[in-house]
Design a protein around this motif. Structure first.
Motif, mmCIF file in Angstrom:
data_model
loop_
_atom_site.group_PDB
_atom_site.id
_atom_site.type_symbol
_atom_site.label_atom_id
_atom_site.label_comp_id
_atom_site.label_asym_id
_atom_site.label_seq_id
_atom_site.Cartn_x
_atom_site.Cartn_y
_atom_site.Cartn_z
ATOM 1 N N THR B 30 0.823 -1.215 0.001
ATOM 2 C CA THR B 30 0.029 0.026 -0.015
ATOM 3 C C THR B 30 0.795 1.076 0.096
ATOM 4 N N GLN B 70 1.710 -1.668 17.305
ATOM 5 C CA GLN B 70 0.923 -0.568 18.155
ATOM 6 C C GLN B 70 1.675 -0.225 19.272
ATOM 7 N N GLN B 114 1.948 -9.902 13.432
ATOM 8 C CA GLN B 114 0.718 -9.600 12.582
ATOM 9 C C GLN B 114 1.141 -8.805 11.302
ATOM 10 N N ASN B 116 -0.865 -6.764 8.784
ATOM 11 C CA ASN B 116 -2.096 -5.934 8.763
ATOM 12 C C ASN B 116 -2.761 -5.834 7.297
ATOM 13 N N PHE B 117 -1.987 -6.264 6.363
ATOM 14 C CA PHE B 117 -2.804 -6.018 5.144
ATOM 15 C C PHE B 117 -2.158 -6.790 4.054
ATOM 16 N N VAL B 137 -6.852 -13.734 10.560
ATOM 17 C CA VAL B 137 -7.723 -13.630 11.460
ATOM 18 C C VAL B 137 -8.794 -12.498 11.179
ATOM 19 N N GLY B 138 -8.486 -11.938 10.104
ATOM 20 C CA GLY B 138 -9.513 -10.981 9.686
ATOM 21 C C GLY B 138 -9.400 -10.982 7.944
ATOM 22 N N GLU B 139 -10.641 -10.460 7.431
ATOM 23 C CA GLU B 139 -10.712 -10.033 6.023
ATOM 24 C C GLU B 139 -11.442 -8.873 5.787
ATOM 25 N N ILE B 140 -10.675 -7.738 5.499
ATOM 26 C CA ILE B 140 -11.392 -6.529 5.070
ATOM 27 C C ILE B 140 -11.953 -6.329 3.655
ATOM 28 N N VAL B 156 -5.846 -10.097 7.402
ATOM 29 C CA VAL B 156 -4.867 -9.689 8.399
ATOM 30 C C VAL B 156 -4.519 -11.325 9.047
ATOM 31 N N TYR B 158 -1.730 -13.654 11.495
ATOM 32 C CA TYR B 158 -1.427 -13.613 12.946
ATOM 33 C C TYR B 158 -0.596 -14.719 13.187
#
Lengths: 162, 162
Positions: B30, B70, B114, B116-117, B137-140, B156, B158
């Motif tokens: 990105t 973070q 992690q 992030n993208f 652990v995530g899908e945007i 995402v 992890y």
């Protein structure tokens, strides 16, 4: 009379007390709990694309920032952060700011809004964002070290704006 | 002879060509596709906690950075980014860097890593990270505007390190 307007530098004098209270509690934000005023101001007022305040009779009740969440191919999604003064809680200020930020985001051309790190034990926030149409699209295990609860997960929340 | 060592400032002369090639393609990272060399160097070499290079006979085959993902209550999780020179692809350099970064992360005291993208259409990367123990652990949704495929999701990923 209550208004939402773009923040001015001098506003941080009123933002800092509740920023510090929220961040030093260390339960919801990933800013360093012992952050100094200057660094806080840079993070909240300078680094974001825009920062707004909710003002009532000259008193700042809450503040939010909006920024582009990723560059390049991810730059159509924005990110916001919201803080409400302890004395103004329970009056829907977070909702008002979130609504305002979504309108602003559309005006700025963003197609979606993403919260990268909603601490899962911050159930009030999670419920509010869900009520406002955000969905949980990810959950990062043990992502946040809560001062009382130990390691808890953090949620990624997302809302398409178009 | 191949070695992995911490990057020195001068190494960016060799990193920049493949950094630029990867980023200008706009399919996986990105960063702004038209990023200039100075900004790229700041992002890759200065902003992260550490940057490493894989070197073989004086030639840099790949590079990775590690940083704290973070602050505050989230500072026990690190984030890494990896890039491999086009001429060195298919030789397991990404795997070598990822293994190295996990060891380094443990040494630095991180409890998890992690990403992030991860652009979901970057299937080679997704499969490799899964093979190395990272879970999605995530899908945007529609998080990345791919130059050929339009809006695609980002993952995402992890891995706990302990």
């Amino acid at each position: 009379m209550r208004e939402i307007r773009q923040a001015e530098t001098a506003d941080f004098e009123q933002i800092w007390p509740f920023f510090q209270e929220i961040v030093s509690a260390g339960e919801t934000y990933t800013y360093p709990p012992d952050i100094c005023k200057e660094d806080a101001q840079a993070l909240w007022m300078t680094a974001p694309r825009k920062t707004f305040v909710v003002v009532e009779d000259g008193k700042i009740l809450g503040s939010y920032y909006i920024k582009t969440n990723q560059s390049g191919g991810g730059s159509h999604i924005c990110n916001c952060g919201y803080m409400v003064s302890a004395s103004a809680r329970g009056r829907g200020i977070a909702s008002i700011m979130c609504e305002h930020s979504q309108m602003l985001a559309r005006d700025l051309g963003y197609l979606a809004m993403q919260f990268n790190f909603v601490v899962s034990t911050n159930t009030e926030a999670v419920r509010l964002w869900q009520k406002m149409g955000f969905e949980i699209v990810g959950e990062i295990p043990r992502a946040f070290q809560h001062p009382r609860l130990g390691f808890v997960s953090a949620l990624v929340m997302y809302k398409q704006l178009t």
